[in-house]
Design an enzyme around this catalytic site. Structure first.
Site: not given
Ligand code: NAD
Length: 317
Positions: A93, A153, A156, A180
């Site tokens: 993490r 969560d 879920r 989370h």
């Molecule tokens: P993804 O890889 O599909 O999308 C991430 C996007 O961020 C990409 O399109 C990338 O180009 C963009 N990106 C990266 N650096 C950037 C920057 N400096 N400026 C602008 N854009 C930028 O990933 P995802 O599946 O959409 O997940 C995104 C995040 O959300 C991850 O950290 C994931 O773990 C998190 N997530 C959180 C939860 C939650 O409950 N908090 C749930 C699902 C996913």
């Protein structure tokens, strides 16, 4: 004279990946806003998503959807940050936090410079850490930096309890609090159905929710993301729905109680930590935190969760 300035119906989404694009789609279908700006370092990806989304507009709600850069966050009521990468199989993490913190160091100051009055809603993982980091980077007040936290969560958990009791999940009231992630805490002592604690509901309605069942439901809740990611690579529908729910509560000033990540300073003897507790969400963002009379074991588990988060935060420096 209206008491408040009207909130703009413009939402900016930073990160047009799985979560960002799915959230944009869910937001379009909700009809809550008049303008959605998608910002991503991969401009082509953002352009493709915007084209696809715009073709749904005639079948949904009149909404202006466009690609933008950080300047276009100006006047958004909320900037929703989903930019970043997901955890690699060989990564802990803290390493993930470091990689995504580097991205946040670039983007949060730009968002706030262009939109100093807006609310920041953070989703990128580890969400509690990055929400805390966003508070520090932005200089915004506590109420204006929200992490999606355990909204997912909790959903879920309620879904699984609904399945177990053969009830509409919306009729089951229960929260997951804390991180989370792996140290999240189920609040069994306050879970209820039709105003009855779970034990009483089971006793009066001929069902069970014993220790073994509870543990199974908790583990299914906690580990759901691992299972979904193993099967399809990412999770996005439920988190996108959670983000829409938070945005709705803000734009419509609903005073809804949702479990989101917020800055805790003193509650349950926890200092300077972002974690989730039920919060009242309204046009101010986080209006207030609901104080729960937790069972001693739950309060201890929450403190343990805060400690785990504190360790990662210190690791970030
Ligand atoms: P993804 O890889 O599909 O999308 C991430 C996007 O961020 C990409 O399109 C990338 O180009 C963009 N990106 C990266 N650096 C950037 C920057 N400096 N400026 C602008 N854009 C930028 O990933 P995802 O599946 O959409 O997940 C995104 C995040 O959300 C991850 O950290 C994931 O773990 C998190 N997530 C959180 C939860 C939650 O409950 N908090 C749930 C699902 C996913």
């Amino acid at each position: 004279m209206p008491k408040y300035k009207t909130l703009s119906r413009k939402i900016s989404i930073i990160g047009a990946g799985n979560v960002g694009a799915t959230f944009a789609y869910a937001l379009l279908l909700s009809g809550l806003c008049s303008e959605i700006v998608l910002i991503d370092q991969n401009t082509q990806k953002a352009e493709g998503e915007v084209m696809d989304l715009n073709h749904a507009v005639p079948l949904a709600h009149p909404t202006r959807i466009r690609v933008g850069d950080h300047k276009d966050c100006a006047d958004s009521s909320i900037s929703v940050v989903t930019a970043g990468t997901a955890q690699r199989p060989d990564e802990n993490r803290l390493d993930l936090a470091k990689r995504n913190a580097a991205i946040f160091r670039q983007i949060i100051p730009m968002i706030v410079k262009n939109n100093p009055d807006g609310i920041l809603l953070i989703t990128t993982n580890p969400v509690d850490i990055l929400s805390h980091f966003s508070l520090q980077l932005s200089g915004l007040p506590d109420n204006k930096v929200i992490g999606s936290g355990t909204i997912l969560d909790t959903a879920r958990f309620r879904y699984l309890l609904g399945q177990h009791f053969n009830l509409d999940a919306r009729s089951v009231h229960a929260f997951i609090i804390g991180e989370h992630g792996d140290s999240e805490v189920p609040v069994w002592s306050l879970a209820n159905v039709a105003g009855m604690p779970i034990e009483e509901y089971c006793r009066t309605n001929g069902c069970e929710c014993n220790e073994v069942t509870r543990n199974k439901i908790y583990l299914q809740t906690r580990d759901a993301a691992y299972e979904i990611i193993a099967k399809k690579g990412a999770t996005y529908y439920a988190i996108a729905s959670g983000l829409v729910r938070i945005v709705e509560s803000i734009l419509r000033d609903q005073h809804t109680i949702l479990s989101v990540s917020t800055h805790i300073n003193g509650l349950y003897e926890i200092q300077d930590t972002f974690l989730s507790l039920p919060c009242v969400i309204n046009r101010n963002g986080i209006d207030r935190i609901i104080q729960l009379p937790l069972a001693p074991s739950e309060a201890a588990a929450l403190q343990k969760s805060a400690k785990a988060l504190g360790g990662i935060m210190r690791g970030l420096g």
